[in-house]
Design an enzyme around this catalytic site. Structure first.
Site, PDB file in Angstrom:
ATOM      1  N   TYR A 270       6.053 -21.216 -20.468  1.00  0.00           N
ATOM      2  CA  TYR A 270       5.114 -22.197 -21.007  1.00  0.00           C
ATOM      3  C   TYR A 270       4.395 -21.611 -22.221  1.00  0.00           C
ATOM      4  CZ  TYR A 270       5.823 -24.232 -16.343  1.00  0.00           C
ATOM      5  OH  TYR A 270       6.370 -24.744 -15.194  1.00  0.00           O
TER       6      TYR A 270
ATOM      7  N   GLY B 272      -0.936 -32.008 -14.432  1.00  0.00           N
ATOM      8  CA  GLY B 272      -1.112 -31.362 -15.726  1.00  0.00           C
ATOM      9  C   GLY B 272      -2.148 -32.109 -16.538  1.00  0.00           C
TER      10      GLY B 272
END
Length: 323
Positions: A61, A285
């Site tokens: 990420y 998220g």
């Protein structure tokens, strides 16, 4: 926030966990576009204050950026959440392309880098990010078991594994958890993966519960066209027809129920995943505190058996149109 024990571990985790893919920013080929580091830190702090007690991340990420931001955020708070990260995707210096590697030397280098970026002494849950061949999965799992014995990892898990792949590594060392994709649009794990995990006391922490924003209730084709050109969703299959159009039809259907229950479509989408008895927790998220606040209510939303069946019936009708 309600909690549930994760698999065979001693971790009593909140039903919602904070995912960090998006806060990795636009670094690499699989980012979500520009992201403010301060927004990310504020979001992490707000999540912890709300009762979320675990953060899921990965070196992939933002090519390490998400882990670094989490490390900074945790320095600035008294909260001590469980930190879950992964191994398997690496990149070359100066390059953004991710390559899957599960050999022992690579994993050892990865965990040391993650510990440094996260600024922690031990990782609560270390997961294989994506399965490879059986031989590679086996080498990786042996390595994770050794790292657990060395004290660098408290618990070991996997992500995106099939029931057969789970069976293979479980024979080597017990699996604490599996992290599969699970949403109203992607129910593939219901047939084999969920039953396997329930049978073997392996926790399930779902990712992509809103199908990367498709089930948020805020997405449409015009908004998608305006996304940052660096946003990886421009190459995501779910954002192409027929799935895209079907998802928007599902959202319109959910809006009626959401209005009746005085909640959002996003709440319904996430709560539906939590309603499955195989689910330990689901990842949400958020890139800022406003987005986070719009998702937290899912943890307290109760779906009646009738509502759950009604949603499932609509999905079956949609799927029948694709046959």
């Amino acid at each position: 926030m309600n909690k549930k024990i994760l698999g065979n571990s001693d971790m009593d985790i909140s039903r919602l966990g904070l995912g960090s893919w998006a806060i990795g920013g636009d670094i690499g080929d699989w980012g979500w576009g520009k992201q403010s580091e301060q927004d990310s830190i504020n979001t992490i702090h707000a999540a912890l204050e709300s009762g979320i007690n675990w953060i899921d991340t990965a070196p992939a990420y933002g090519l390490g950026n998400a882990e670094s931001v989490i490390g900074k955020a945790l320095k600035q708070t008294h909260y001590k959440p469980f930190v879950f990260t992964k191994c398997g995707f690496i990149w070359n210096d100066g390059e953004s392309e991710l390559n899957l590697r599960l050999d022992k030397p690579s994993i050892i280098a990865e965990i040391d880098a993650s510990l440094h970026r996260l600024n922690v002494d031990v990782i609560d849950l270390y997961q294989i990010h994506m399965p490879c061949s059986d031989d590679e999965n086996e080498e990786a799992w042996h390595t994770l078991a050794e790292l657990k014995q060395q004290g660098k990892i408290r618990h070991i898990g996997v992500s995106n594994f099939s029931d057969k792949q789970l069976d293979h590594v479980h024979a080597i060392a017990p699996i604490t958890s599996n992290q599969p994709p699970y949403s109203l649009i992607n129910r593939e794990i219901e047939e084999n993966v969920q039953p396997w995990c329930q049978q073997h006391n392996v926790g399930i922490i779902n990712h992509s519960t809103m199908c990367w924003g498709l089930l948020s209730g805020a997405m449409n084709k015009a908004r998608f066209a305006q996304l940052d050109k660096r946003d990886w969703r421009h190459k995501c299959g779910a954002y192409k027809d027929p799935v895209f159009s079907l998802a928007l039809e599902l959202v319109e259907f959910l809006k009626v129920m959401a209005e009746r229950k005085n909640c959002s479509v996003a709440h319904l989408s996430i709560a539906w995943t939590l309603a499955n008895p195989a689910t330990t927790g689901s990842i949400i998220g958020a890139r800022n505190t406003t987005q986070l606040e719009g998702l937290l209510g899912a943890a307290d939303l109760h779906l009646t058996s009738t509502e759950y069946a009604t949603i499932n019936a609509f999905i079956r009708e949609q799927q029948a149109t694709l046959v």
